[in-house]
Design a protein around this motif. Structure first.
Motif, short mmCIF file in Angstrom:
data_model
loop_
_atom_site.label_atom_id
_atom_site.label_comp_id
_atom_site.label_asym_id
_atom_site.label_seq_id
_atom_site.Cartn_x
_atom_site.Cartn_y
_atom_site.Cartn_z
N LYS A 287 3.00 1.83 6.51
CA LYS A 287 3.85 1.41 7.63
C LYS A 287 3.22 1.79 8.96
CE LYS A 287 7.58 0.00 9.72
NZ LYS A 287 7.94 -1.43 9.78
N ASP A 288 2.59 2.96 9.02
CA ASP A 288 1.97 3.42 10.27
C ASP A 288 0.75 2.60 10.62
OD1 ASP A 288 3.85 5.47 10.40
OD2 ASP A 288 2.61 6.81 9.18
N GLU A 290 -0.02 -0.58 9.76
CA GLU A 290 0.06 -2.03 9.68
C GLU A 290 -0.36 -2.71 10.97
OE1 GLU A 290 3.99 -3.23 8.83
OE2 GLU A 290 4.87 -2.46 10.70
N GLY A 462 10.80 3.44 12.04
CA GLY A 462 9.99 2.96 10.93
C GLY A 462 10.52 3.30 9.56
N ILE A 464 11.62 2.79 5.91
CA ILE A 464 11.18 1.81 4.92
C ILE A 464 12.34 0.87 4.58
CG2 ILE A 464 10.32 1.50 2.57
CD1 ILE A 464 8.93 4.17 2.82
N GLY A 467 11.41 -3.58 7.68
CA GLY A 467 10.31 -4.37 8.23
C GLY A 467 10.66 -5.83 8.44
N ASN A 943 -1.41 1.02 0.33
CA ASN A 943 -0.27 0.45 -0.40
C ASN A 943 -0.61 0.38 -1.87
OD1 ASN A 943 1.86 -1.08 -1.39
ND2 ASN A 943 2.00 -2.30 0.48
#
Length: 964
Positions: A287-288, A290, A462, A464, A467, A943
């Motif tokens: 996530k950080d 992307e 952020g 999870i 998104g 991922n």
């Protein structure tokens, strides 16, 4: 014969009486010298007058109070009639407020009755000047006779009393004879099955009692239309009013690059799982990263070995300052609201000496000092909840307060009346009054609002699973802000001119057919693009397909030649594409296909996200519309009240005006002082950094957002704390030293907000000093002026009443006296020092010290890494420590270092050999750490669903997933 003649005479008079009844239209005829016995009435009225039942007030004080009201010239007197202490009621449901009657004087009074029933609060009580209410306790001439009368007789008995100004033994009032006054009562009128609430006003005209419904005149209707148009217009453009920080979740748009004099030598570990035998300084999740394009390119092209400790070098810092972290020359955080917001909701009060130990203490006290939750965390959470749940919706709370205090009783009575009459309610552009705040639609809106606040915080941090919501919201608002409205307006015009372009003058022949087919759709599309709320609605549904459309292969086919109609449609489609500049070209999208099941699942997820976002937006719009309606209606009616009652309110308005003038003067002076200081700091930094001036000379296409450090070659970082490095206190942050000037691609210079706050703390003779002290001084000055103005107005009002001075002269005297402090300040006070302090040596010295020793931590926006070049003097026998020397020949990302070349720079047994700890330590400390867990600076977690990137398909999927 005589009997027949008598029957004919009675028939003749009966016909005349019947014609008189039809021609009178239920009106009262008042001949000269009117009294109760001389009135020519209808047949029903005759029977009412013959009944010996009259009403009269049970106290003479009520009559005396009414006389005082009439002498004072009141325009509206509202009677509340009580019979034996109980409000009067009628059996017919249309008289839903039978106890309320109004004496309206002249056109002014009757016009007030055509406004909204809550015109008093909506005009801030300015329209209520000249109005009053009077409670009248009545009694019957014969106990219980009034309740036995039919409704029409009861109404006539009430009118008989009110037309005589509560004196049943006198004739009608003079004001009624001249037609200046009317007696009105509220009722419900059936309009095609809908209930309309209005007043039925009765007055004497040409010695006749005429009753008619009081309808709003043309100007009141125009005012109501303008209020409705303004309210709906604001709702349609409301998304444009949303501040950008509400939906700017990503950092790529505000990324700045800071070049380093010496590259940072670090270690990095890339893996799908976090090893337990290693300690990491900074951990980056998928996530950080992307929105890390440079790092994603390295990972996608397999240039970084996996599951190994890799030595890296960072030659530049990619940082992402927040929207409030930088200040332009014309933007400074100075003001009363800004100061309160920072002190309370950003918890800046913790910097005060008395609050600092308290804020850093554990909530469990000294008994459990190991608890990491401090009072600072608690009050930050309380402040956030209070800001979201109380401060932001405060205007809506005011609207609810007005409803329950001033409107609820009337709205309830009206709804009950409509229910009894079985009539539908007319919507009058007021949703709260139409539905009431406890309607399920509003309950859902409240729930969705607080849900949107929770989701916003989750997206911002952020969490999870958010998104998809983030993608839909951000892409939709970005598209909205990039609309080219000039091209939107030119779309229908282009459709009109297209036949003339294709066929010349013959286009006039085929044009009507073409226009009939395409002009209306073009207008609809133009409205869809031109109205932000409508555009945002369909754009969110359109953006539900963007995520999976990125995977669809699109082949660029040859241009179709199927005829003019298809070409015209293609040209119209091209116009639609150019309306929005965020449209990505098809060839720039990755050409990769997903399975049908994955596409459908992805589309379902995005569709649910779009529907949820739309529900949140429309829930907020519902509440926002009521706030807008309240504000617009209040402004219009308050302005009307100020104009109508100018003589009574002008001196009070002038007092408010003078207070506003002095408040603006006090706080504007503070603002301009710090604005001058900010401009001086920016020019000073821009002048001392020569690299920034040279960079600004480049073409716009060659520029990027840059951050610059001050030039001080004579000073080196003496300690670890003064060096540029990864932050030791904040995760995923760089700690920079004297990084003080930021320059965007448009050559707009900015400075850090913390640097500005630090310089403001410099207290030198003539300098601004701390903002809090200046704002406190301005507030004290304003309070002194307010006290002086109050004294002036009290003196003027006192002597005005004693000597019977007119309202206009009192206002003039108060304004002249109120402006005296401003005149003394501007003309009799010595000139201010201005900016002379900027040339003082002590100021320059303290400014230099503040700039040189300025440190701040910035969020990492990307990792621009490259492998170090092997050093021939590598000391491999010193406790297994690998040290790299600086070199300018290190390969860069653009050279696309192969995995083999990158891996060759790392020893085979790197996990055993490389023990470079996260913190800079001495050799003895490093030797001691060898028996403990290994320390690595950066950990990149991949991922788990991603492939290893061994083929083109996997690398492309990795790149796409990092961008989605």
């Amino acid at each position: 014969m005589a009997t027949d003649r008598m029957q004919m005479t009675l028939l003749f008079f009966g016909i005349l009486s019947f014609c008189a009844v039809l021609g009178s239209n239920n009106t009262y005829v008042y001949p000269s010298g009117y009294n109760n016995s001389q009135v020519v009435l209808t047949e029903q009225s005759v029977s009412c007058e013959q009944r010996t039942c009259n009403l009269y007030p049970n106290s003479t004080e009520t009559r005396e109070k009414l006389e005082r009201f009439l002498k004072s010239g009141l325009k509206v007197i509202e009677y509340r009639l009580l019979l034996n202490g109980i409000p009067i009621k009628l059996s017919e449901a249309k008289y839903y407020k039978a106890d309320t009657w109004v004496r309206a004087q002249q056109k002014h009074g009757r016009t007030l009755l055509t406004l909204a029933f809550n015109y008093d609060i909506m005009s801030l009580w300015m329209l209520s000047i000249g109005t009053s209410s009077l409670q009248v306790n009545l009694q019957e001439s014969i106990h219980g006779c009034f309740q036995k009368l039919p409704d029409k007789c009861r109404i006539q008995k009430i009118q008989h009393l009110l037309f005589r100004d509560l004196d049943p033994n006198s004739t009608e009032s003079t004001s009624f004879k001249t037609g200046d006054a009317s007696i009105c009562n509220p009722l419900v009128r059936d309009v095609d099955g809908y209930g309309e609430f209005l007043y039925n006003c009765c007055g004497i005209h040409k010695q006749k009692l005429e009753c008619q419904y009081q309808l709003p005149d043309i100007w009141v209707r125009i005012l109501n239309y303008m209020i409705d148009i303004t309210m709906y217009s604001v709702i349609l453009v409301a998304p444009l009013m949303a501040p950008k920080w509400l939906y700017k979740f990503t950092k790529t748009e505000h990324t700045y690059v800071a070049k380093l004099n010496k590259p940072l030598k670090k270690t990095m570990y890339v893996s799908k799982s976090k090893p337990t035998d290693l300690v990491f300084g900074h951990t980056f999740t998928p996530k950080d990263t992307e929105n890390f394009p440079k790092l994603n390119l390295l990972l996608a092209t397999n240039q970084v070995p996996r599951d190994k400790i890799v030595p890296i070098e960072i030659s530049q810092m990619d940082i992402a300052p927040g929207p409030e972290s930088l200040l332009t020359e014309q933007n400074i955080p100075v003001g009363i609201l800004t100061m309160l917001y920072r002190l309370i909701f950003q918890c800046r009060i913790r910097k005060w000496s008395a609050c600092n130990p308290y804020c850093s203490a554990s909530i469990l006290g000294s008994c459990y000092e190991t608890c990491e939750v401090t009072w600072l965390h608690v009050w930050k959470a309380i402040g956030a909840v209070f800001f979201v749940g109380v401060i932001i919706p405060t205007p809506y709370y005011i609207r609810l307060l007005i409803y329950y205090v001033f409107e609820s009783e009337e709205i309830t009575a009206r709804k009950v009346a409509l229910q009894n009459l079985r009539l539908a309610e007319i919507y009058e552009s007021n949703l709260i009054q139409y539905l009431t705040p406890t309607h399920p639609a509003f309950i859902v809106a409240y729930v969705l609002y607080f849900l949107s606040c929770i989701i916003y915080v989750m997206v911002l941090y952020g969490v999870i699973g958010t998104g998809k919501v983030q993608n839909v919201i951000q892409e939709s608002f970005d598209d909205l802000n990039q609309i080219k409205y000039r091209k939107v307006l030119s779309m229908p015009l282009g459709v009109l001119l297209l036949p003339l372009k294709r066929c010349g003058i013959f286009g006039l022949l085929i044009g009507p057919i073409y226009w009939a087919i395409f002009f209306i759709p073009a207008v609809i599309l133009a409205l869809l693009y031109g109205l932000p709320t409508m555009y945002l609605t369909f754009r969110m549904f359109l953006n539900t397909q963007t995520s999976f459309k990125r995977f669809v292969r699109r082949q660029a086919g040859a241009k179709s030649r199927l005829g003019m109609l298809k070409d015209d449609m293609r040209e119209l489609y091209d116009w639609m594409k150019t309306v929005n500049v965020t449209q990505k070209p098809d060839e720039a999208r990755p050409k990769l296909q997903l399975s049908r099941a994955k596409r459908m699942r992805l589309m379902a997820v995005q569709l649910v996200a779009a529907v949820g976002c739309l529900l949140l937006i429309y829930a907020i719009l519902i509440m926002f519309s009521q706030i807008v309606a309240l504000a617009v209606q209040m402004f219009a009616l308050t302005l009307m009240g100020a104009v109508v009652n100018a003589g009574a309110v002008l001196k009070y308005l002038s007092l408010l005006f003078l207070i506003g003038v002095y408040a603006h003067d006090a706080f504007t002076d503070v603002y301009n002082t710090y604005l001058t200081l900010n401009q001086h700091i920016t020019r000073n930094l821009y002048g001392r950094i020569s690299e920034a001036s040279e960079y600004a000379l480049l073409r716009t296409s060659e520029q990027e957002n840059r951050a610059f450090k001050t030039e001080r070659p004579d000073i080196e970082c003496e300690t670890e704390f003064e060096c540029d490095d990864l932050s030791k206190k904040k995760a995923k942050h760089y700690r920079t030293h004297n990084l003080v000037l930021f320059l965007d691609a448009n050559d707009r210079p900015m400075i850090p907000r913390k640097l500005f706050d630090k310089i403001c703390q410099i207290e030198v003779a003539g300098s601004p000093g701390p903002v809090f002290k200046r704002m406190t001084g301005a507030f004290q000055y304003l309070m002194t002026i307010v006290i002086f103005l109050v004294f002036v107005f009290v003196i003027v009002a006192t002597f005005g009443d004693i000597y019977d001075v007119s309202s206009a002269n009192q206002t003039l005297a108060a304004v002249i006296g109120g402006f005296l402090p401003l005149l003394f300040r501007n003309f009799l006070k010595p000139p201010r020092g201005g900016t002379s302090y900027q040339s003082a040596i002590i100021w320059k010295s303290k400014l230099e010290e503040a700039i040189v020793y300025y440190f701040e931590s910035w969020p990492i926006a990307d990792l621009d890494i490259h492998p170090p070049v092997k050093d021939a003097n590598l000391e491999s026998d010193d406790a297994g420590i690998v040290e790299q020397t600086d070199t300018s020949t290190a390969p860069s990302i653009e050279e696309h270092v192969s995995p083999q070349e990158f891996a060759s720079l790392v020893p085979e047994n790197s996990n055993d050999v490389l023990r470079i700890p996260y913190r800079s330590q001495s050799m003895s400390e490093i030797s001691m750490s060898m028996t403990e867990s290994l320390c690595v600076d950066i950990f990149i977690k991949l991922n788990p669903r991603e492939h290893d990137g061994n083929n083109e398909h996997d690398m492309m999927e990795l790149t796409i997933q990092s961008n989605v």
